[in-house]
Enzyme design. Sequence first.
Site, PDB file in Angstrom:
ATOM      1  N   GLU A  39      13.393 -49.061  15.536  1.00 46.29           N
ATOM      2  CA  GLU A  39      13.116 -50.490  15.730  1.00 46.29           C
ATOM      3  C   GLU A  39      14.046 -51.043  16.792  1.00 46.29           C
ATOM      4  OE1 GLU A  39      12.938 -53.281  12.514  1.00 46.29           O
ATOM      5  OE2 GLU A  39      12.148 -51.759  11.146  1.00 46.29           O
ATOM      6  N   GLU A  59      15.677 -49.788   6.227  1.00 51.58           N
ATOM      7  CA  GLU A  59      16.953 -50.522   6.250  1.00 51.58           C
ATOM      8  C   GLU A  59      17.581 -50.538   4.856  1.00 51.58           C
ATOM      9  OE1 GLU A  59      16.068 -54.309   8.156  1.00 51.58           O
ATOM     10  OE2 GLU A  59      16.308 -53.375  10.115  1.00 51.58           O
TER      11      GLU A  59
HETATM   12  C1  BG6 Z   1      13.921 -55.378  10.795  1.00 51.83           C
HETATM   13  C2  BG6 Z   1      12.865 -55.076   9.781  1.00 51.83           C
HETATM   14  O1  BG6 Z   1      15.059 -55.848  10.180  1.00 51.83           O
HETATM   15  O2  BG6 Z   1      13.679 -56.388  11.709  1.00 51.83           O
HETATM   16  C3  BG6 Z   1      11.444 -55.493  10.157  1.00 51.83           C
HETATM   17  O3  BG6 Z   1      12.860 -53.716   9.412  1.00 51.83           O
HETATM   18  C4  BG6 Z   1      11.514 -56.837  10.832  1.00 51.83           C
HETATM   19  O4  BG6 Z   1      10.632 -55.480   9.021  1.00 51.83           O
HETATM   20  C5  BG6 Z   1      12.358 -56.716  12.083  1.00 51.83           C
HETATM   21  O5  BG6 Z   1      10.271 -57.383  11.118  1.00 51.83           O
HETATM   22  C6  BG6 Z   1      12.420 -57.978  12.920  1.00 51.83           C
HETATM   23  O6  BG6 Z   1      12.807 -59.042  12.115  1.00 51.83           O
HETATM   24  P1  BG6 Z   1      11.955 -60.372  12.064  1.00 51.83           P
HETATM   25  O7  BG6 Z   1      12.602 -61.204  11.040  1.00 51.83           O
HETATM   26  O8  BG6 Z   1      12.015 -60.937  13.430  1.00 51.83           O
HETATM   27  O9  BG6 Z   1      10.586 -59.958  11.689  1.00 51.83           O
END
Ligand code: BG6
Length: 494
Positions: free
Chosen positions: A391, A203
């Site tokens: 993701e 990101e």
């Molecule tokens: C993304 C990141 O923004 O979201 C991850 O690359 C992160 O590292 C994921 O874990 C989910 O966000 P969160 O805050 O729910 O862990």
Amino acid sequence: MSKFPKGFLWGGATAANQYEGGYLEGGKGLNTSDVMTAGSHTVPRRITWKNEKTGETGYTGMGFGSDMTFPEGAVPAVLENTYYPSHVATDFYHHFKEDIAYMGEMGFKTFRLSMNWARIFPNGDDDQANEEGLKFYDEVFDECKKYGIEPLVTLSHYETPLQLLINYGGWKNRKLIGFFEKYAKTVFERYKGKVKYYLTFNEINIMDMAPYMGGGMMDNSDQAKAQGAHNQFVASALAVKAAHEIDPEIKVGQMLAYAPLYPYTCDPADQILQLEMSQHTLFYSDVQTGGFYPEYRLKEYERKGIVLDDTPEDYELIKNYSSDFLSFSCYGGHTLTTHKDVEGSGGNFFMGVKNPYMETNAWGWATDPACLRLACNTLYYRYRKPIWIVENGIGWSDVKEADGSVHDDYRIDYLRKNIKSMSDAINLDGVDLMGYTMWGCIDLVSAGTGEMKKRYGFVYVDMDDEGNGTLERSKKDSFEWYKKVIASDGEDLD
Ligand code: BG6
């Protein structure tokens, strides 16, 4: 019926700072993530510091609009009697065989993990790489091979060796370009033939909001963030160049945080806001994947008086060694408006307002399957390079029953709709999509809040928000469901 191309890379994603643990084992140095405390939906995570001379200790914010200052002479440090979620996390370091076996059982074709930079170069600027750290990942990749799983390796996922912050100020310093290039080359050479897919910075656009996580910097100024981003672009280009020279089989991708932006009203002012906010994100892919600095960003630098410390060669590298593919995270869209009388929602790292057409989870994140089709179209047709969803998923306070089962029908429902959406991007829109890695396939620590209870996985890990638990793994209902999805190549989503 969903149809996915042959060779589609189904799998799951993780990151060392949230999953690996073993924070001082095997010669590893400290990373910026190792001095981050736990928080919650309402309490922000913080960075702890110490003044070695006076013994004074304290903490400060880590971006997202919060103050990031600490006293003269203090440096970020691990304090006694403080809980740091990255130190044990969910202990992939000692459970990797078990975890990869679970992935193999689900039929994963790929596993996204990040390498812990400070496990390889403990201080970031060391002459020699740490052999014990390199060996650890050798074992991990060998284990993946047993199950026919192709690793997808992020070189830096929200972490920078802490000494690079303390001694150089983090990514705003051009010296980090060389340190990263050396790290990348070491890794490409070592794992030649074992790892084919890499991402440089997770990101990369997080730099705008959280320069500590994105750039290992305690400097929130626009000048520092612009320079930090520039240095990462050059470092990424050098990584692409090195990878191709070392092994033409290697593909190095960009990783962007992407959320479609929905104007809340049809007021033209809301469309202009959407345009400007989109530019904040697309700037990063225009440079790293498109290979050019867009004029809209240069105009902004001019207005703000930002002057980059750059060289003509930087722009040649950016143009000639843009990323081979564009990967992104996408959890749901964000809704924007210039109108003040609309209910705000919080949510991810971006500010937005409540969208009446979407449900949200306990952390304010919207369930919005359309986001994948929209994201795929925008990003594929802007550059016409292969794209990869690395993701997507839903955080939930899963409950483990007395018999060890976890009934996560909400996750199955979310994934079913999201997979259908990406199928539409492929089958209706013709997007060249390489794969899909569901975020947090084995439960891990939340990056945003540092909590354990915001779980994403197909596999539950017994660990709580204070770091107590047996670390025992158990399958959730979504485990068998995803296994069936992969076995049917995405056709059976029931
Ligand atoms: C993304 C990141 O923004 O979201 C991850 O690359 C992160 O590292 C994921 O874990 C989910 O966000 P969160 O805050 O729910 O862990």
